[in-house]
Scaffold this motif. Structure first.
Motif, PDB file in Angstrom:
ATOM      1  N   THR A   1     -54.105  64.779  83.249  1.00 55.78           N
ATOM      2  CA  THR A   1     -53.208  65.595  84.069  1.00 55.78           C
ATOM      3  C   THR A   1     -52.610  66.722  83.257  1.00 55.78           C
ATOM      4  O   THR A   1     -52.555  67.877  83.706  1.00 55.78           O
ATOM      5  CB  THR A   1     -52.093  64.718  84.665  1.00 55.78           C
ATOM      6  N   GLY A   2     -52.145  66.408  82.041  1.00 60.63           N
ATOM      7  CA  GLY A   2     -51.607  67.459  81.169  1.00 60.63           C
ATOM      8  C   GLY A   2     -52.657  68.491  80.815  1.00 60.63           C
ATOM      9  O   GLY A   2     -52.377  69.696  80.791  1.00 60.63           O
ATOM     10  N   LEU A   3     -53.876  68.041  80.539  1.00 63.60           N
ATOM     11  CA  LEU A   3     -54.955  68.972  80.202  1.00 63.60           C
ATOM     12  C   LEU A   3     -55.308  69.852  81.395  1.00 63.60           C
ATOM     13  O   LEU A   3     -55.508  71.071  81.252  1.00 63.60           O
ATOM     14  CB  LEU A   3     -56.181  68.175  79.745  1.00 63.60           C
TER      15      LEU A   3
ATOM     16  N   TYR B   1     -66.062  77.681  83.984  1.00 69.72           N
ATOM     17  CA  TYR B   1     -66.945  76.550  84.245  1.00 69.72           C
ATOM     18  C   TYR B   1     -66.491  75.308  83.484  1.00 69.72           C
ATOM     19  O   TYR B   1     -66.555  74.187  84.006  1.00 69.72           O
ATOM     20  CB  TYR B   1     -68.381  76.917  83.887  1.00 69.72           C
ATOM     21  N   VAL B   2     -66.033  75.499  82.240  1.00 68.13           N
ATOM     22  CA  VAL B   2     -65.479  74.376  81.478  1.00 68.13           C
ATOM     23  C   VAL B   2     -64.236  73.835  82.184  1.00 68.13           C
ATOM     24  O   VAL B   2     -64.031  72.621  82.293  1.00 68.13           O
ATOM     25  CB  VAL B   2     -65.154  74.814  80.043  1.00 68.13           C
ATOM     26  N   THR B   3     -63.394  74.752  82.668  1.00 68.00           N
ATOM     27  CA  THR B   3     -62.188  74.347  83.389  1.00 68.00           C
ATOM     28  C   THR B   3     -62.541  73.560  84.643  1.00 68.00           C
ATOM     29  O   THR B   3     -61.961  72.497  84.917  1.00 68.00           O
ATOM     30  CB  THR B   3     -61.359  75.582  83.755  1.00 68.00           C
ATOM     31  N   ALA B   4     -63.489  74.059  85.423  1.00 72.25           N
ATOM     32  CA  ALA B   4     -63.901  73.351  86.636  1.00 72.25           C
ATOM     33  C   ALA B   4     -64.474  71.975  86.299  1.00 72.25           C
ATOM     34  O   ALA B   4     -64.208  70.985  87.003  1.00 72.25           O
ATOM     35  CB  ALA B   4     -64.923  74.176  87.409  1.00 72.25           C
ATOM     36  N   GLY B   5     -65.252  71.898  85.224  1.00 76.13           N
ATOM     37  CA  GLY B   5     -65.799  70.613  84.808  1.00 76.13           C
ATOM     38  C   GLY B   5     -64.711  69.616  84.447  1.00 76.13           C
ATOM     39  O   GLY B   5     -64.796  68.434  84.794  1.00 76.13           O
ATOM     40  N   ALA B   6     -63.673  70.086  83.760  1.00 74.45           N
ATOM     41  CA  ALA B   6     -62.552  69.203  83.411  1.00 74.45           C
ATOM     42  C   ALA B   6     -61.792  68.770  84.656  1.00 74.45           C
ATOM     43  O   ALA B   6     -61.396  67.604  84.786  1.00 74.45           O
ATOM     44  CB  ALA B   6     -61.619  69.913  82.434  1.00 74.45           C
ATOM     45  N   PHE B   7     -61.570  69.694  85.595  1.00 77.87           N
ATOM     46  CA  PHE B   7     -60.903  69.319  86.846  1.00 77.87           C
ATOM     47  C   PHE B   7     -61.682  68.242  87.586  1.00 77.87           C
ATOM     48  O   PHE B   7     -61.096  67.331  88.185  1.00 77.87           O
ATOM     49  CB  PHE B   7     -60.753  70.538  87.756  1.00 77.87           C
TER      50      PHE B   7
ATOM     51  N   VAL C   1     -57.918  63.495  94.657  1.00 77.32           N
ATOM     52  CA  VAL C   1     -57.080  64.446  95.391  1.00 77.32           C
ATOM     53  C   VAL C   1     -56.479  65.485  94.440  1.00 77.32           C
ATOM     54  O   VAL C   1     -56.294  66.649  94.812  1.00 77.32           O
ATOM     55  CB  VAL C   1     -55.969  63.730  96.173  1.00 77.32           C
ATOM     56  N   VAL C   2     -56.197  65.078  93.203  1.00 73.86           N
ATOM     57  CA  VAL C   2     -55.682  66.019  92.205  1.00 73.86           C
ATOM     58  C   VAL C   2     -56.779  67.010  91.823  1.00 73.86           C
ATOM     59  O   VAL C   2     -56.539  68.214  91.716  1.00 73.86           O
ATOM     60  CB  VAL C   2     -55.159  65.273  90.970  1.00 73.86           C
ATOM     61  N   SER C   3     -57.980  66.506  91.617  1.00 75.42           N
ATOM     62  CA  SER C   3     -59.108  67.393  91.300  1.00 75.42           C
ATOM     63  C   SER C   3     -59.299  68.443  92.385  1.00 75.42           C
ATOM     64  O   SER C   3     -59.491  69.629  92.091  1.00 75.42           O
ATOM     65  CB  SER C   3     -60.397  66.572  91.142  1.00 75.42           C
ATOM     66  N   VAL C   4     -59.250  68.020  93.634  1.00 75.94           N
ATOM     67  CA  VAL C   4     -59.461  68.950  94.747  1.00 75.94           C
ATOM     68  C   VAL C   4     -58.380  70.025  94.762  1.00 75.94           C
ATOM     69  O   VAL C   4     -58.668  71.215  94.934  1.00 75.94           O
ATOM     70  CB  VAL C   4     -59.497  68.183  96.079  1.00 75.94           C
ATOM     71  N   CYS C   5     -57.127  69.632  94.570  1.00 75.94           N
ATOM     72  CA  CYS C   5     -56.027  70.608  94.590  1.00 75.94           C
ATOM     73  C   CYS C   5     -56.147  71.607  93.445  1.00 75.94           C
ATOM     74  O   CYS C   5     -55.934  72.812  93.631  1.00 75.94           O
ATOM     75  CB  CYS C   5     -54.686  69.886  94.521  1.00 75.94           C
ATOM     76  N   PHE C   6     -56.490  71.126  92.257  1.00 77.75           N
ATOM     77  CA  PHE C   6     -56.597  72.031  91.115  1.00 77.75           C
ATOM     78  C   PHE C   6     -57.821  72.940  91.236  1.00 77.75           C
ATOM     79  O   PHE C   6     -57.771  74.111  90.851  1.00 77.75           O
ATOM     80  CB  PHE C   6     -56.630  71.228  89.813  1.00 77.75           C
TER      81      PHE C   6
ATOM     82  N   LEU D   1     -69.310  77.183  90.133  1.00 75.65           N
ATOM     83  CA  LEU D   1     -68.089  76.495  89.705  1.00 75.65           C
ATOM     84  C   LEU D   1     -68.005  75.100  90.333  1.00 75.65           C
ATOM     85  O   LEU D   1     -67.636  74.129  89.661  1.00 75.65           O
ATOM     86  CB  LEU D   1     -66.859  77.316  90.088  1.00 75.65           C
ATOM     87  N   LEU D   2     -68.351  75.012  91.612  1.00 75.00           N
ATOM     88  CA  LEU D   2     -68.346  73.711  92.276  1.00 75.00           C
ATOM     89  C   LEU D   2     -69.374  72.782  91.645  1.00 75.00           C
ATOM     90  O   LEU D   2     -69.123  71.581  91.462  1.00 75.00           O
ATOM     91  CB  LEU D   2     -68.626  73.883  93.765  1.00 75.00           C
ATOM     92  N   GLY D   3     -70.522  73.345  91.287  1.00 74.72           N
ATOM     93  CA  GLY D   3     -71.540  72.546  90.609  1.00 74.72           C
ATOM     94  C   GLY D   3     -71.065  72.043  89.257  1.00 74.72           C
ATOM     95  O   GLY D   3     -71.330  70.899  88.881  1.00 74.72           O
ATOM     96  N   ALA D   4     -70.342  72.895  88.519  1.00 77.90           N
ATOM     97  CA  ALA D   4     -69.796  72.469  87.232  1.00 77.90           C
ATOM     98  C   ALA D   4     -68.793  71.345  87.400  1.00 77.90           C
ATOM     99  O   ALA D   4     -68.747  70.399  86.605  1.00 77.90           O
ATOM    100  CB  ALA D   4     -69.148  73.660  86.524  1.00 77.90           C
ATOM    101  N   ALA D   5     -67.979  71.441  88.459  1.00 79.05           N
ATOM    102  CA  ALA D   5     -66.987  70.395  88.709  1.00 79.05           C
ATOM    103  C   ALA D   5     -67.639  69.082  89.108  1.00 79.05           C
ATOM    104  O   ALA D   5     -67.163  67.998  88.741  1.00 79.05           O
ATOM    105  CB  ALA D   5     -66.016  70.855  89.800  1.00 79.05           C
ATOM    106  N   ALA D   6     -68.713  69.143  89.865  1.00 76.79           N
ATOM    107  CA  ALA D   6     -69.336  67.933  90.403  1.00 76.79           C
ATOM    108  C   ALA D   6     -70.406  67.349  89.504  1.00 76.79           C
ATOM    109  O   ALA D   6     -70.849  66.218  89.747  1.00 76.79           O
ATOM    110  CB  ALA D   6     -69.942  68.240  91.775  1.00 76.79           C
ATOM    111  N   LEU D   7     -70.821  68.070  88.467  1.00 73.79           N
ATOM    112  CA  LEU D   7     -71.981  67.660  87.683  1.00 73.79           C
ATOM    113  C   LEU D   7     -71.832  66.257  87.106  1.00 73.79           C
ATOM    114  O   LEU D   7     -72.650  65.368  87.369  1.00 73.79           O
ATOM    115  CB  LEU D   7     -72.225  68.666  86.557  1.00 73.79           C
ATOM    116  N   VAL D   8     -70.801  66.028  86.314  1.00 74.58           N
ATOM    117  CA  VAL D   8     -70.629  64.720  85.665  1.00 74.58           C
ATOM    118  C   VAL D   8     -70.298  63.630  86.681  1.00 74.58           C
ATOM    119  O   VAL D   8     -70.924  62.557  86.658  1.00 74.58           O
ATOM    120  CB  VAL D   8     -69.562  64.809  84.552  1.00 74.58           C
TER     121      VAL D   8
END
Length: 672
Positions: free
Chosen positions: A189-191, A226-232, A244-249, A267-274
């Motif tokens: 959350t802090g990150l 893309y790194v930010t989206a991946g972390a979110f 729900v936090v991931s979606v909001c961020f 960006l959505l792909g980066a977030a969903a990849l892992v």
């Protein structure tokens, strides 16, 4: 003058409270002033104050968390899969059965890595790593909030606000450790907060900004979103409800960047990849789409009344409601000031470029996430662990207001919060030591009593002081050294008994686990722990939810299912009487285990994992996740096998009602 101010802000220097941009740092400083010596003398006091505002509360939280360090029984649940992985058996709770007992996948694998590197007791590592991650998460969050509101590079004075709530509420300290994924959740959350604020500031670091290298900044800004989206996107793997936090961020990131459709898709792909890759693995390996605790606790169920009581049992005893009222005033003032500044194009909004004038989104994203997470916790009825599930939501709600710019109102509210803090930690507030209610349970107080240790941080401490089972270790040792396979089960009074299993059984010892964590720590890795609550039992997790009790303790796997799975074809009459099992129920349970979706469920987790099995698990994961069956054996046989249900032992009979009453009384005794 306007151009000069805009350039200064673009270089990363926040304006002062009057709205006039301060002078940039000396040439070569790249627009940042991290050390007080590099700041003009007039701002050194506020710079040092900002550093102290971050360092002192963070250090205090570390000390408070350290003083309450512990590992709970649920924390021990993570450790058996860690040991199984390191032993070469895979991410399972029991050898030969692919069941995911770990709610937080990332926490399980992080513990595995750290244990593999260090070779230390994973319980001790879970406590230490949790404390380190929690401290880092709180410190990073507070630093980011200070940077959002000006930070050390600004002449703006900040005052503490939300951070005082964290210092006053003991559950925040307790769950800095506990062995659960809470510490990792705090750090994530802090990150995520730091990355969101960094995205907002990144509008001023476009190529060509004052003091910036076009090549360096251009390369960084190209990959950073893309790194930010991946972390979110990792929230789902930290803990499923953090989705729900991931979606909001992610929504806030999209609003700040306003990317073109093609870039938004990337960006959505980066977030969903892992998360997507792990979900494919989860579906193919375990055969379901959720960890078993989420299925056992029926994360999609609804009990708003119980959830509201759960929230009240956190907010009331620690006097949080008065602090919440003060924080609401601070938050409303801050949001209004920010939105007013955006409407008038004020230089108080310290980002330029694509994200200029969107500070309100940054402030409101964690508030929206915290609100949605609170509503989710209330909807599912809370959790049996006192305060645990609501703490991440409270942290998110406080996140943008951990510290705020000093105004008359903010100064007055900070003063009142300091008075509240002093009262909340004083003897005037009675210690909250609730051992059990219809809604929640103070697990730490109970565990300290169980282990006779104020800081239980080792697996051995738990195994030595097995809750309410002083002879359990001797029984396990006797079963391990017995000449034939042995089943260890409990009667209605929670007394353990042993009965032989068939000679060809796959496991030498099968033990019913009421306290799953300590049972998993005591029973050898190549033997079987039959979880009584469904957190590590595919059969128990998929029982239909037919009654409400404490969350996570509503699907009690009764002995007729245990005997159907492990007992010999004709169990001794004495064992059946002790277990409360009739032969009719035993026959019905055995038939149900070999019929329809329940038989297929067993195959999905116990059959050898071949490529075809993986594919079959993957394609059937959705239906398997939704599958439930009646916990009364004869009703289950009627549903699954298509046979007529006999009257004896069916749901609603006197025997079943009495058994259900006994289960609830036993549950209360277990927890107390």
């Amino acid at each position: 003058m306007t151009t000069q101010a805009g350039a200064s802000v673009g270089a990363g220097i926040a304006p002062d409270a009057s709205g006039t941009a301060t002078a940039p740092a000396a040439a070569g400083a790249r627009g940042r002033t991290w050390w007080p010596g590099a700041v003009p003398r007039g701002r050194r006091v506020t710079t040092w104050w900002t550093y102290a505002l971050v360092a002192v509360p963070t250090a205090a939280l570390f000390v408070l968390g350290y003083r309450r360090r512990w590992i709970c029984d649920d924390g021990l649940i993570y450790l058996r899969p860690v040991r199984q992985i390191l032993a070469g058996h895979g991410p399972v709770f029991n050898v030969g059965e692919r069941a995911e007992s770990s709610t937080g996948a990332l926490w399980q694998w992080l513990l595995t890595l750290v244990t593999w590197v260090s070779g230390t007791d994973p319980a001790f590592l879970a406590v230490g790593l949790g404390l380190a991650l929690s401290t880092a998460g709180y410190g990073l969050a507070l630093w980011t909030t200070c940077r959002l509101h000006g930070g050390p590079a600004s002449a703006r004075l900040l005052v503490p606000a939300g951070i005082l709530v964290l210092l006053a509420v003991p559950p925040f300290w307790s769950y800095m450790t506990s062995g659960l994924e809470s510490g990792l959740g705090t750090f994530w959350t802090g990150l995520a907060w730091w990355l969101l604020v960094r995205t907002w500031h990144a509008g001023g670091r476009t190529p060509g900004a004052v003091g910036a290298s076009t090549r360096t900044v251009g390369a960084r800004t190209r990959w950073e979103p893309y790194v930010t989206a991946g972390a979110f996107g990792l929230g789902w793997l930290v803990r499923p409800d953090l989705l729900v936090v991931s979606v909001c961020f992610l929504a806030a990131q999209w609003w700040l960047l306003r990317p073109a459709p093609a870039r938004a898709a990337r960006l959505l792909g980066a977030a969903a990849l892992v998360p997507f890759a792990y979900e494919v693995f989860r579906a193919g390996y375990y055969g379901v789409l959720l960890p078993l605790p989420a299925i056992a606790k029926e994360a999609g169920a609804s009990d708003w009344g119980r959830g509201a009581r759960y929230v009240q049992e956190t907010m009331g005893p620690y006097w949080i409601w008065p602090a919440a009222t003060l924080m609401a005033k601070v938050a409303v003032q801050r949001v209004r000031a920010t939105l007013r500044a955006e409407r008038h194009g004020s230089r108080l909004v310290s980002a330029t470029g694509p994200t200029a004038g969107r500070a309100g989104v940054v402030l409101l994203a964690p508030v929206a996430a915290g609100t949605l997470l609170t509503l989710y916790v209330m909807r599912v009825g809370g959790d049996y662990m006192h305060a645990r599930m609501i703490l991440p939501a409270l942290f998110l709600l406080l996140l943008p207001f951990l510290a705020v710019p000093a105004t008359r109102l903010a100064g007055a509210m900070a003063g009142l919060l300091l008075v509240w803090l002093a009262l909340a930690v004083s003897p005037l507030r009675q210690p909250y030591d609730l051992r059990g209610s219809a809604t929640t349970f103070n697990v730490r107080s109970s565990d300290v009593g169980y282990t006779h240790d104020h800081n239980p941080v080792r697996s051995a401490t738990w195994v030595h002081h097995w809750p309410r089972l002083p002879n359990a270790n001797a029984m396990v040792a006797q079963a391990v050294h017995a000449g034939r396979p042995t089943l260890l089960y409990f009667d209605a009074a929670r007394r353990p008994h042993a009965t032989p299993m068939p000679a060809g059984s796959r496991y030498h010892v099968v033990m019913v686990g009421r306290h799953l964590g300590v049972t998993g720590a005591a029973v050898p890795l190549d033997d079987y722990v039959n979880d009584a609550w469904g957190l590590a039992s595919p059969i128990g997790a998929h029982l239909a939810l037919e009654r409400w009790a404490w969350p996570g303790h509503e699907k009690f796997l009764r002995n007729h299912w245990v005997f159907a799975d492990w007992a010999p074809p004709a169990p001794d009459a004495t064992d059946l009487r002790r277990a409360g099992v009739t032969r009719a129920d035993l026959r019905a349970a055995r038939a149900a285990l070999h019929c329809g979706p329940l038989a297929e469920l067993n195959q999905s987790v116990r059959a050898p994992l071949t490529p075809s099995r993986f594919w079959h698990n993957l394609t059937g994961a959705w239906d398997r996740t939704l599958f439930r069956f009646a916990r009364a054996p004869q009703e289950a046989r009627a549903e699954l096998c298509g046979t007529d249900r006999k009257s004896g032992g069916s749901v609603g009979s006197r025997k079943d009602v009495e058994g259900e009453k006994g289960e609830r009384e036993t549950l209360v005794r277990d927890m107390q």
